[in-house]
Design a protein around this motif. Sequence first.
Motif, short mmCIF file in Angstrom:
data_model
loop_
_atom_site.label_atom_id
_atom_site.label_comp_id
_atom_site.label_asym_id
_atom_site.label_seq_id
_atom_site.Cartn_x
_atom_site.Cartn_y
_atom_site.Cartn_z
N LEU A 13 105.01 10.67 50.20
CA LEU A 13 106.10 10.42 51.15
C LEU A 13 105.62 9.65 52.37
O LEU A 13 106.41 9.35 53.26
CB LEU A 13 106.72 11.75 51.60
N ARG A 14 104.33 9.35 52.38
CA ARG A 14 103.80 8.57 53.50
C ARG A 14 103.71 7.10 53.11
O ARG A 14 104.27 6.67 52.12
CB ARG A 14 102.42 9.13 53.91
N ARG A 15 102.99 6.32 53.88
CA ARG A 15 103.07 4.87 53.75
C ARG A 15 102.30 4.32 52.54
O ARG A 15 102.55 3.19 52.12
CB ARG A 15 102.53 4.22 55.02
N PRO A 73 106.93 -0.02 53.68
CA PRO A 73 107.50 -0.13 55.03
C PRO A 73 108.05 1.20 55.53
O PRO A 73 108.51 2.03 54.76
CB PRO A 73 108.64 -1.15 54.84
N VAL A 74 107.98 1.39 56.83
CA VAL A 74 108.56 2.58 57.48
C VAL A 74 109.57 2.10 58.52
O VAL A 74 109.52 0.95 58.98
CB VAL A 74 107.49 3.47 58.14
#
Length: 202
Positions: free
Chosen positions: A144-146, A196-197
Amino acid sequence: MLLTALEFLGLVAFAASGALAAVRARLDVFGVVVVGLTTALGGGVMRDVMLGIHPPTSLRNWPYLATCAVTALTVFVFHPQVARLRRGMLLADALGLGVFATAGTTTALNYGAPVYAACLIGMTSGIGGGAVRDLLLREIPLVLRREIYAVAALAGATLVGVGYVLRLPSAATTVVAAAVVVALRVLALWRRWNAPVAKDAS
């Protein structure tokens, strides 16, 4: 035979990464073994539960459990030396991701799952154990992170699904798809690619 060997290599890689994370979190020896087992076997157990395979394959075959437990205990004892092998661990983790994502997709297809569902089950098989590991250690799951992780697993699973639709040889398709997952994961680490975030999320 080749896929079996790769699967056990993936088990060792995932068990070692889980155990090392548990050591860094200052868990005792029991906690290290539990996290190592969960990381290595969690994705496969999720796959089997979704496919209605009871009990899960990894719980019916003692070599799976023994391999993961011995690996976790080895990391607990020799964790300073294991921690120095960072690049090797990342490569082994990428290999495990590729093997489990693609083999999980093949297993789902063999059990009659629709192609789209098989691809999602395969991706879950690759990333599930790591997600549970992170939750046990009170961290936001890596997927769930980059980092490019779940995307790589889904790409490999999709290739297996496409090969199934085109009636290509299953074993060859699985190996090629696993290689693509490994290549994507390693390239993303090398080039420091990230998903991308949202900007200014605060």
